[in-house]
Design an enzyme around this catalytic site. Structure first.
Site, PDB file in Angstrom:
ATOM      1  N   ARG A   1      -1.191  34.175  23.594  1.00 60.22           N
ATOM      2  CA  ARG A   1      -0.369  34.636  22.552  1.00 60.22           C
ATOM      3  C   ARG A   1       0.778  33.712  22.291  1.00 60.22           C
ATOM      4  O   ARG A   1       1.480  33.218  23.468  1.00 60.22           O
ATOM      5  CB  ARG A   1       0.336  36.246  23.113  1.00 60.22           C
ATOM      6  CG  ARG A   1       1.020  36.595  21.915  1.00 60.22           C
ATOM      7  CD  ARG A   1       1.649  37.751  22.172  1.00 60.22           C
ATOM      8  NE  ARG A   1       2.741  37.818  23.198  1.00 60.22           N
ATOM      9  CZ  ARG A   1       3.436  39.133  23.778  1.00 60.22           C
ATOM     10  NH1 ARG A   1       2.973  40.126  23.116  1.00 60.22           N
ATOM     11  NH2 ARG A   1       4.390  39.301  24.292  1.00 60.22           N
TER      12      ARG A   1
ATOM     13  N   ARG B   1      11.056  51.930  22.242  1.00 60.97           N
ATOM     14  CA  ARG B   1      10.419  51.912  23.127  1.00 60.97           C
ATOM     15  C   ARG B   1      11.002  51.908  24.816  1.00 60.97           C
ATOM     16  O   ARG B   1      10.635  52.212  25.694  1.00 60.97           O
ATOM     17  CB  ARG B   1       9.328  50.622  23.062  1.00 60.97           C
ATOM     18  CG  ARG B   1       9.593  49.541  23.450  1.00 60.97           C
ATOM     19  CD  ARG B   1       8.520  48.665  23.348  1.00 60.97           C
ATOM     20  NE  ARG B   1       8.049  47.628  24.377  1.00 60.97           N
ATOM     21  CZ  ARG B   1       7.320  46.824  24.285  1.00 60.97           C
ATOM     22  NH1 ARG B   1       6.801  46.321  23.190  1.00 60.97           N
ATOM     23  NH2 ARG B   1       6.814  45.938  25.156  1.00 60.97           N
TER      24      ARG B   1
ATOM     25  N   CYS C   1      -4.424  45.529  24.240  1.00 58.81           N
ATOM     26  CA  CYS C   1      -3.628  44.861  25.155  1.00 58.81           C
ATOM     27  C   CYS C   1      -2.275  45.758  25.571  1.00 58.81           C
ATOM     28  O   CYS C   1      -1.568  45.060  26.637  1.00 58.81           O
ATOM     29  CB  CYS C   1      -3.399  43.422  25.125  1.00 58.81           C
ATOM     30  SG  CYS C   1      -2.564  43.124  23.529  1.00 58.81           S
TER      31      CYS C   1
ATOM     32  N   HIS D   1      12.010  49.393  37.237  1.00 54.06           N
ATOM     33  CA  HIS D   1      11.604  49.006  38.424  1.00 54.06           C
ATOM     34  C   HIS D   1      10.908  50.095  39.274  1.00 54.06           C
ATOM     35  O   HIS D   1       9.895  49.789  39.996  1.00 54.06           O
ATOM     36  CB  HIS D   1      12.673  48.387  39.360  1.00 54.06           C
ATOM     37  CG  HIS D   1      13.089  47.159  38.602  1.00 54.06           C
ATOM     38  ND1 HIS D   1      12.035  45.972  38.246  1.00 54.06           N
ATOM     39  CD2 HIS D   1      14.236  46.512  37.979  1.00 54.06           C
ATOM     40  CE1 HIS D   1      12.625  44.995  38.002  1.00 54.06           C
ATOM     41  NE2 HIS D   1      13.735  45.180  37.601  1.00 54.06           N
TER      42      HIS D   1
HETATM   43  C1  PEP Z   1       2.431  45.519  22.988  1.00 56.23           C
HETATM   44  O1  PEP Z   1       3.643  45.447  21.923  1.00 56.23           O
HETATM   45  O2  PEP Z   1       1.878  46.275  23.156  1.00 56.23           O
HETATM   46  C2  PEP Z   1       2.394  44.436  23.739  1.00 56.23           C
HETATM   47  C3  PEP Z   1       1.059  44.173  24.408  1.00 56.23           C
HETATM   48  O3  PEP Z   1       3.072  43.177  23.657  1.00 56.23           O
HETATM   49  P1  PEP Z   1       4.570  43.156  24.331  1.00 56.23           P
HETATM   50  O4  PEP Z   1       4.655  44.413  25.393  1.00 56.23           O
HETATM   51  O5  PEP Z   1       4.636  42.019  25.179  1.00 56.23           O
HETATM   52  O6  PEP Z   1       5.437  43.425  23.189  1.00 56.23           O
HETATM   53 MG    MG Z   2       4.440  43.686  21.727  1.00 55.36          MG
END
Ligand code: PEP
Ligand code: MG
Length: 554
Positions: free
Chosen positions: A321, A454, A491, A179
């Site tokens: 999506r 991540r 994206c 945040h």
């Molecule tokens: C990604 O993995 O880069 C993506 C855009 O999808 P999310 O962040 O929703 O997993």
């Molecule tokens: Mg993703």
């Protein structure tokens, strides 16, 4: 002069007086779980109102999510269990909330990981209430800008700050999606996280933040101060230009158009959106519709929500999506089996192809909402071509059924994949004759290429789009698509990094989708790009073997 390093999580420059947090004892202490619950709900409602007023409804959402958690009896189940087993209330709160948070911790999806952070923030709120403690920030009087330095900052903490004079944020913990970082990006101020030597920074120090390099300087020498001043002036100039860009399409210095779209999580995100400078919606994450509800939304409920997006978007591009849940993103009403390794589990399109009823319902709702209009459907986490073909077949089945029922169904519903796994990226050529478009999800793609979670802040050096392996893979996908004349966009977060966006434009990228608050930054970045110059840089970058080398090159 003293310099302390951290991770540059929100870009920008700041100079200000350090404010740290102090825990203050209060005379009022709450004794029972019920009293504490009530107090926490009251505090959260007040914070929701305040946030909506000061930062807008989008930012207020977090406290809406807190309220939903606080009103969910499941949140307290383990706490009550510990109380029954004779633990003190403080201990029961600590263990009960931690157990809940740990479930979300192990999940890959940012949204779910955020829930772990939320539960911990609520735990603190409960404990502060029980102990009669309050975290306070002594913001000096006057109009001097200030920078908050803390081990961590919850949304509750950040809302106690006077946003007008807040110039920067520094924390020891918290990931790039925490945040603090979101707030900093919303306010357009720098945030440096993962600052291991936070103890070196003291209340009332005057410090200089370089949110591009992730460097904090106390008492800079003349050379460093001039350096910082130059960076600051450039940044301010850029901000000024960015906020006053001419509406409309954007072109690089050498005249190439780059189409900028926006990522959304629901119809509310676009209620007041001005589409004049946007190509469209490049990623509509539909899972929030499912995770925000307590029971599965039926076709009609979904259709209504999608319809709002179709109405607002008009003739602009719209990429929706399909559900990206499963494995790590557990939704209680779906009762999905627990998995040993949810990061690599049955999620995204894998889950949809298993839970066909759920998938077909979503496809039906989307097609009904489109009302004969052309749009694009994108499947997440596609690994192999068969998955895409199967998903496309199901869409055909749904369209045929709806046509038989007399619905108008466009013959031009485009289908594409998100490239999020190394398998799809390496074999991207095999998709070329089947897909209408490709969108690179650089967040997941980076995590899977590097085998680095991540959401794990301690893996930041591996988990970066600047890793040579990631750069090469992104380039491979863009250039393969280009060679086959297949539209390719990005994206994931890589599109929000101005320098990286320039690099990808050099690789051939012409479509990018970023979050709403970063649209102007992306537009500005395009205006500053010379395609020919970046094409030359790409050659050098692809030869580089180190993150630092790549950062330096671009
Ligand atoms: C990604 O993995 O880069 C993506 C855009 O999808 P999310 O962040 O929703 O997993
Ligand atoms: Mg993703």
């Amino acid at each position: 002069m003293k310099q302390i390093n951290g991770l540059a999580a929100a870009t920008g420059f700041a100079k200000g007086i350090v404010v740290t947090a102090e825990v203050k004892e209060q005379s009022v202490k709450r004794q029972s779980l019920d009293e504490i619950k009530k107090e926490c709900i009251l505090q959260t409602e007040q914070l929701y109102e305040k946030t909506c007023l000061e930062l807008g409804e989008e930012s207020g959402k977090i406290f809406k999510a807190y309220l939903a958690l606080l009103e969910d009896p499941c949140l307290y189940e383990s706490v009550e269990e510990h109380l029954k087993n004779g633990r003190e209330l403080a201990e029961a709160l600590e263990h009960g909330f931690e157990e809940n948070a740990a479930i979300f911790d192990s999940m890959k999806n940012e949204y779910m990981q955020q829930r772990a952070e939320d539960i911990r923030a609520l735990k603190k709120m409960h404990l502060e209430c029980l102990n009669g403690q309050k975290k306070v920030f002594h913001i000096p009087d006057g109009d001097q800008p200030y920078i908050v330095a803390a081990d961590e900052l919850t949304p509750v903490d950040t809302m106690k700050l006077d946003q007008k004079r807040l110039a920067g944020l520094i924390t020891k913990f918290g990931g790039a999606t925490s945040h603090v970082v979101i707030l900093a990006k919303t306010l357009g101020i720098p945030a440096i996280i993962g600052v291991k030597d936070l103890e070196e920074i003291h209340e009332s120090d005057i410090i200089f933040l370089d949110g591009e390099k992730g460097v904090i300087t106390v008492c800079p020498d003349e050379e460093t101060r001039i350096d910082w001043e130059n960076g600051y002036q450039n940044w301010m100039k850029q901000k000024e230009i960015m906020n006053h860009l001419q509406p409309g399409p954007v072109y690089t210095e050498d005249g190439t158009q780059v189409h900028i779209s926006v990522n959304i999580g629901g119809s509310k995100d676009i209620a007041d959106m001005d589409f004049s400078s946007l190509y469209g919606i490049g990623l509509y994450r539909t899972e929030f519709l499912f995770t925000d509800l307590e029971k599965k939304p039926d076709v009609e409920a979904q259709r209504k929500e999608y319809q709002k997006v179709f109405d607002k978007v008009g003739n602009k591009d719209l990429i929706i999506r399909t559900l990206d849940i499963g494995g790590d993103k557990q939704i209680s009403y779906l009762d999905l089996p627990k998995e040993e390794n949810p990061f690599l589990g049955c999620r995204g399109v894998r889950l949809c192809l298993k839970e066909r009823f759920l998938f077909e319902e979503q496809l039906e709702a989307l097609v009904r909402a489109s009302n004969g209009k052309s749009f694009s459907i994108m499947f997440p986490m596609v690994d192999v071509l068969e998955e895409f073909l199967e998903a496309k077949q199901l869409l055909k089945k749904v369209c045929d059924k709806l046509r038989k029922e007399g619905c108008v169904v466009s013959r031009d519903i485009k289908t594409g994949i998100m490239v999020e796994t190394p398998a799809a990226a390496i074999c991207i050529d095999q998709f070329m004759s089947n897909v209408d478009f490709v969108s690179i999800g650089t967040n997941d793609l980076t995590q899977y290429i590097m085998a680095a979670d991540r959401g794990n802040a301690s893996l930041n050096t591996l988990q970066t789009i600047y890793q040579p392996a990631v750069v090469r893979m992104i380039c491979h996908v863009i250039q393969t698509c280009q060679k086959h004349n297949v539209k390719v966009s990005v994206c994931g977060e890589a599109g929000s990094d101005p320098k990286y966006l320039k690099l990808m434009i050099g690789m051939g990228l012409r479509y990018v989708s970023v979050s709403k608050s970063l649209v102007n930054q992306a537009r500005y970045s395009v205006l500053q790009t010379s395609v020919s110059e970046m094409e030359n840089k790409v050659e050098q970058v692809l030869q580089a073997s180190k993150v630092a080398e790549i950062r330096k090159l671009i």
